[in-house]
Design a protein around this motif. Structure first.
Motif, PDB file in Angstrom:
ATOM      1  N   ALA A   1      42.539  -8.598 -10.113  1.00 27.27           N
ATOM      2  CA  ALA A   1      42.333  -8.337  -8.800  1.00 27.27           C
ATOM      3  C   ALA A   1      43.697  -8.653  -8.002  1.00 27.27           C
ATOM      4  N   LEU A   2      44.416  -9.652  -8.441  1.00 29.41           N
ATOM      5  CA  LEU A   2      45.427  -9.947  -7.666  1.00 29.41           C
ATOM      6  C   LEU A   2      46.561  -8.889  -7.888  1.00 29.41           C
ATOM      7  N   ASN A   3      46.545  -7.733  -8.697  1.00 29.00           N
ATOM      8  CA  ASN A   3      47.588  -6.852  -9.105  1.00 29.00           C
ATOM      9  C   ASN A   3      47.177  -5.329  -8.509  1.00 29.00           C
ATOM     10  N   LEU A   4      45.808  -5.333  -7.824  1.00 28.64           N
ATOM     11  CA  LEU A   4      45.382  -4.312  -7.082  1.00 28.64           C
ATOM     12  C   LEU A   4      45.823  -4.215  -5.783  1.00 28.64           C
ATOM     13  N   PRO A   5      45.940  -2.759  -5.159  1.00 30.96           N
ATOM     14  CA  PRO A   5      46.122  -2.383  -3.913  1.00 30.96           C
ATOM     15  C   PRO A   5      44.961  -3.326  -3.028  1.00 30.96           C
ATOM     16  N   GLN A   6      45.198  -3.784  -1.860  1.00 33.16           N
ATOM     17  CA  GLN A   6      44.409  -4.565  -1.265  1.00 33.16           C
ATOM     18  C   GLN A   6      43.539  -3.504  -0.257  1.00 33.16           C
ATOM     19  N   ASN A   7      44.042  -2.249   0.152  1.00 29.39           N
ATOM     20  CA  ASN A   7      43.193  -1.275   1.275  1.00 29.39           C
ATOM     21  C   ASN A   7      42.391  -0.814   0.283  1.00 29.39           C
ATOM     22  N   PRO A   8      41.032  -0.557   0.855  1.00 30.50           N
ATOM     23  CA  PRO A   8      40.087   0.113  -0.039  1.00 30.50           C
ATOM     24  C   PRO A   8      40.534   1.631  -0.418  1.00 30.50           C
ATOM     25  N   ASP A   9      40.998   2.369   0.638  1.00 29.43           N
ATOM     26  CA  ASP A   9      41.686   3.677   0.437  1.00 29.43           C
ATOM     27  C   ASP A   9      42.673   3.684  -0.533  1.00 29.43           C
ATOM     28  N   ASP A  10      43.742   2.743  -0.294  1.00 33.99           N
ATOM     29  CA  ASP A  10      44.613   2.525  -1.647  1.00 33.99           C
ATOM     30  C   ASP A  10      44.076   2.329  -2.895  1.00 33.99           C
ATOM     31  N   GLN A  11      42.794   1.602  -2.861  1.00 32.34           N
ATOM     32  CA  GLN A  11      42.128   1.336  -4.253  1.00 32.34           C
ATOM     33  C   GLN A  11      41.695   2.695  -4.887  1.00 32.34           C
ATOM     34  N   ARG A  12      41.026   3.429  -3.847  1.00 34.01           N
ATOM     35  CA  ARG A  12      40.740   4.866  -4.365  1.00 34.01           C
ATOM     36  C   ARG A  12      41.849   5.680  -4.966  1.00 34.01           C
ATOM     37  N   ARG A  13      42.879   5.794  -4.213  1.00 35.06           N
ATOM     38  CA  ARG A  13      44.151   6.415  -4.635  1.00 35.06           C
ATOM     39  C   ARG A  13      44.660   5.541  -6.115  1.00 35.06           C
ATOM     40  N   TYR A  14      44.490   4.518  -6.242  1.00 36.48           N
ATOM     41  CA  TYR A  14      44.891   3.826  -7.417  1.00 36.48           C
ATOM     42  C   TYR A  14      44.233   4.434  -8.640  1.00 36.48           C
ATOM     43  N   VAL A  15      42.949   4.310  -8.535  1.00 31.49           N
ATOM     44  CA  VAL A  15      41.925   4.683  -9.760  1.00 31.49           C
ATOM     45  C   VAL A  15      42.048   6.419  -9.989  1.00 31.49           C
ATOM     46  N   GLN A  16      42.314   7.107  -9.049  1.00 34.29           N
ATOM     47  CA  GLN A  16      42.492   8.595  -9.076  1.00 34.29           C
ATOM     48  C   GLN A  16      43.819   8.934  -9.602  1.00 34.29           C
ATOM     49  N   ALA A  17      44.778   8.114  -9.305  1.00 36.69           N
ATOM     50  CA  ALA A  17      46.145   8.336  -9.962  1.00 36.69           C
ATOM     51  C   ALA A  17      46.069   8.044 -11.446  1.00 36.69           C
ATOM     52  N   MET A  18      45.301   6.907 -11.667  1.00 37.77           N
ATOM     53  CA  MET A  18      45.150   6.593 -13.217  1.00 37.77           C
ATOM     54  C   MET A  18      44.540   7.621 -13.906  1.00 37.77           C
ATOM     55  N   ALA A  19      43.412   8.156 -13.466  1.00 36.99           N
ATOM     56  CA  ALA A  19      42.679   9.315 -13.912  1.00 36.99           C
ATOM     57  C   ALA A  19      43.603  10.576 -14.004  1.00 36.99           C
ATOM     58  N   ASP A  20      44.213  11.032 -13.191  1.00 32.78           N
ATOM     59  CA  ASP A  20      45.129  12.082 -13.119  1.00 32.78           C
ATOM     60  C   ASP A  20      46.313  11.883 -14.108  1.00 32.78           C
ATOM     61  N   GLN A  21      46.931  10.633 -14.288  1.00 29.26           N
ATOM     62  CA  GLN A  21      47.884  10.251 -15.033  1.00 29.26           C
ATOM     63  C   GLN A  21      47.457  10.607 -16.684  1.00 29.26           C
ATOM     64  N   GLY A  22      46.146  10.494 -17.013  1.00 28.99           N
ATOM     65  CA  GLY A  22      45.592  10.580 -18.242  1.00 28.99           C
ATOM     66  C   GLY A  22      45.551   9.256 -18.947  1.00 28.99           C
ATOM     67  N   VAL A  23      45.266   8.138 -18.015  1.00 29.72           N
ATOM     68  CA  VAL A  23      45.293   6.769 -18.625  1.00 29.72           C
ATOM     69  C   VAL A  23      43.928   6.805 -19.215  1.00 29.72           C
ATOM     70  N   ALA A  24      43.705   6.170 -20.601  1.00 36.22           N
ATOM     71  CA  ALA A  24      42.442   6.159 -21.289  1.00 36.22           C
ATOM     72  C   ALA A  24      41.595   5.469 -20.676  1.00 36.22           C
ATOM     73  N   ALA A  25      41.816   4.201 -19.820  1.00 38.10           N
ATOM     74  CA  ALA A  25      40.703   3.530 -19.453  1.00 38.10           C
ATOM     75  C   ALA A  25      41.266   2.201 -18.408  1.00 38.10           C
ATOM     76  N   LEU A  26      40.665   1.660 -17.468  1.00 40.37           N
ATOM     77  CA  LEU A  26      41.201   0.538 -16.607  1.00 40.37           C
ATOM     78  C   LEU A  26      40.051  -0.707 -17.076  1.00 40.37           C
ATOM     79  N   ALA A  27      40.684  -1.882 -17.371  1.00 41.50           N
ATOM     80  CA  ALA A  27      39.966  -3.082 -17.369  1.00 41.50           C
ATOM     81  C   ALA A  27      40.310  -4.219 -16.569  1.00 41.50           C
ATOM     82  N   LEU A  28      39.328  -4.352 -15.698  1.00 40.04           N
ATOM     83  CA  LEU A  28      39.627  -5.469 -14.747  1.00 40.04           C
ATOM     84  C   LEU A  28      39.197  -6.724 -14.858  1.00 40.04           C
TER      85      LEU A  28
END
Length: 595
Positions: free
Chosen positions: A54-81
């Protein structure tokens, strides 16, 4: 590579669970990456299992949404938190985006050591990769032994299919089936190939339209084909070219049966295509040697080495042709006489002969491909099969001969037939010497026969610049036997236009075209000029098919873009009126006023 689901089963992932994006559990993981920055997506390539806190995530909720969307768009296989220390659960806004993209979002206990997860996962991926390489090496060794032991394409298809557990098909450059082996049920496209012996033309057209075949021709590399139900492709495939001498000689298909296409399949098809190329190259070497032997036989027969007739007859008999019995020669003429193209032409004709079990001698001589066969064979069917199977060739057919010493004469008849019809610009890709009739006699008479011919001077005047329409009109009129109705249809002109031209010809030459004897003499002189002096008009424009009168035969005006429309076409009503007022004599000649 491992799937996300397989990684979740590792001991190091105990207590981990997917909280969003469950539909993506079959995504492939290429390696593990530990992220320590909130803008991590821009540093990733795709295929990673990303571990973060959690310390390495964006803190703003909108930025968190963009963070996950960018992961998906980049073709990342999965995100483990990691959860349970700084954060109890993955934020709902991140879950929402992950679920919408079928992007696995995993919660792992904070006690889990990232270094252990990365080491265990990467070791499994490396082991799996090593296992795949070992399997690929086994495939390579097995198929190499197959070709060294003289195996054929059928054995290649069976062996490759057994090694990878997928159906395999091998086809030539025209997508005609050479060999295949099925592992499981087939789809519509495969059923078509099995029943028709070739790939569905709809599928080929789709591959061309989508640029897939263009990519294969450009890169000479395999291409993955997704499902295309609209053309019968219910199963995904890999299509690889068989490349020999930088030319595509055929294709290898791997069809997904009970499982998706894997990396091993991609490696296997390249190995299989290479082995198929070696087999085809070996076949070509044999065919080249055979072509040399047959070419030598045909060369000796054509050049007529005296005293060797019995030996040459015996050699021809070994190939199934008895020269003591009536025989015929076919000469296949191609625009490109280069050595590679000639060998390719020979190979295709020889393949047709083998596939259809023709008892023929196919060989090369003086930049030509010749076919020597018994006169009892279905010559029309064989010539038609060559024309249809190859295209862009002209075929000369000799008369019937008997005896080894007559092969040269038969060959010359083929060449004469092709030369005469080419000079006269006559239609037809299959030309029979026996159909030439008097034209052959004129050709044999030679250019010298023009000297002293009383009609040549007048015809040359008509053929001069500005009078070409009259010369061509006279030729069509004579070819039609003096029938004005047929001539107008051939030229696609109005009858009044034809009558005007015939009157002009009479004014210029004073010839009475109603005289049958004169028409015969003019026909002979005109064809002599066509053979030796005056070129026939070349085809112009694209093939334009028109009717000069209701229900008349279709006429082809030309071949190339911009063909001019027929002149003086005034409609069905005009023709009906003309026919009602026009009268003809007993021979069908018009008696109407020419003006």
């Amino acid at each position: 590579m491992l799937t996300v689901a397989e990684i979740l089963e590792l001991e190091e992932m105990q207590g981990a669970q997917i909280v969003a994006g469950h539909e993506g559990v079959e995504r492939l993981v290429e390696w593990v990456h530990v992220s320590s920055v909130p803008d991590a997506p821009q540093w990733l390539n795709g295929g990673e299992l990303v571990l973060t806190t959690a310390l390495n995530l964006p803190q703003n909720p909108d930025d968190q949404r963009r963070y996950v969307q960018a992961m998906a768009d980049q073709g990342v296989a999965a995100l483990a938190l990691a959860v349970g220390r700084h954060i109890d659960h993955a934020p709902d806004n991140m879950r929402e985006i992950a679920e919408a993209n079928a992007f696995p979002l995993i919660e792992i206990p904070y006690q889990a050591r990232f270094v252990d997860i990365a080491r265990a996962t990467n070791q499994r991926i490396a082991q799996q990769h090593m296992g795949m390489m070992e399997r690929a090496l086994t495939i390579h060794r097995t198929l190499t032994m197959l070709v060294l032991q003289g195996g054929d394409l059928r054995q290649l298809a069976v062996t490759l299919a057994g090694l990878i557990g997928q159906s395999v098909s091998i086809e030539n450059e025209r997508f005609e089936a050479l060999a295949s082996h099925n592992i499981a049920d087939v789809d519509e496209a495969r059923r078509y190939t099995l029943s028709e012996g070739k790939t569905d033309p709809r599928l080929i057209e789709a591959l061309e339209t989508r640029g897939i075949l263009g990519e294969i021709r450009r890169t000479r590399r395999p291409v993955h084909l997704p499902q295309m139900p609209e053309v019968g492709l219910q199963m995904e495939r890999i299509l690889a070219p068989i490349v020999v001498h930088s030319n595509i000689y055929g294709y290898v298909w791997i069809i997904a049966d009970d499982r998706p296409i894997s990396n091993l399949d991609s490696m296997a098809i390249e190995i299989g295509a290479t082995i198929a190329a070696l087999m085809l190259l070996h076949q070509e070497a044999i065919q080249s040697a055979e072509a040399s032997l047959k070419g030598g036989l045909l060369s000796q027969l054509i050049e007529g080495e005296r005293g060797r007739e019995a030996i040459l007859t015996d050699q021809a008999l070994r190939y199934g042709v008895d020269l003591n019995q009536p025989f015929v020669v076919l000469l296949v003429e191609d625009q490109d006489t280069g050595s590679p193209r000639l060998l390719h032409l020979y190979r295709r004709i020889n393949s047709l002969a083998v596939a259809n079990k023709w008892r023929v001698v196919v060989g090369q001589f003086a930049g030509e491909v010749l076919v020597l066969l018994s006169a009892k064979a279905d010559i029309k069917q064989i010539a038609g099969s060559i024309d249809e199977g190859i295209g862009d060739v002209r075929i000369g057919v000799s008369g019937v001969h008997r005896g080894a010493d007559r092969v040269g004469a038969a060959h010359q008849q083929c060449r004469d037939a092709l030369t005469i019809t080419r000079r006269l610009s006559q239609d037809g890709r299959i030309v029979r010497f026996d159909d030439l009739g008097y034209l052959y006699a004129l050709y044999r008479a030679g250019k010298e026969s023009l000297l002293g011919n009383p009609f040549v001077t007048g015809l040359r005047k008509l053929a001069g610049e500005g009078q070409a329409d009259l010369f061509n009109t006279l030729e069509a009129y004579l070819d039609a036997g003096g029938n004005g109705v047929k001539t107008a249809e051939i030229l696609c002109i109005h009858r009044s236009t034809l009558n005007y031209r015939l009157e002009r010809i009479h004014e210029i030459s004073a010839w009475d075209l109603s005289d049958p004897g004169l028409r015969t003499n003019l026909q002979i002189a005109l064809k002599l000029l066509r053979l030796f002096e005056v070129s026939s008009p070349p085809p112009r424009g694209p093939r334009v098919e028109v009717r000069c009168r209701p229900n008349s035969p279709l006429l082809v005006l030309g071949e190339g873009e911009g063909a001019p429309p027929p002149r003086n076409m005034e409609g069905e009503a005009v023709f009906a009126k003309l026919e009602a007022s026009d009268t003809k004599d007993a021979d069908g000649h018009s008696t109407a006023n020419p003006r």
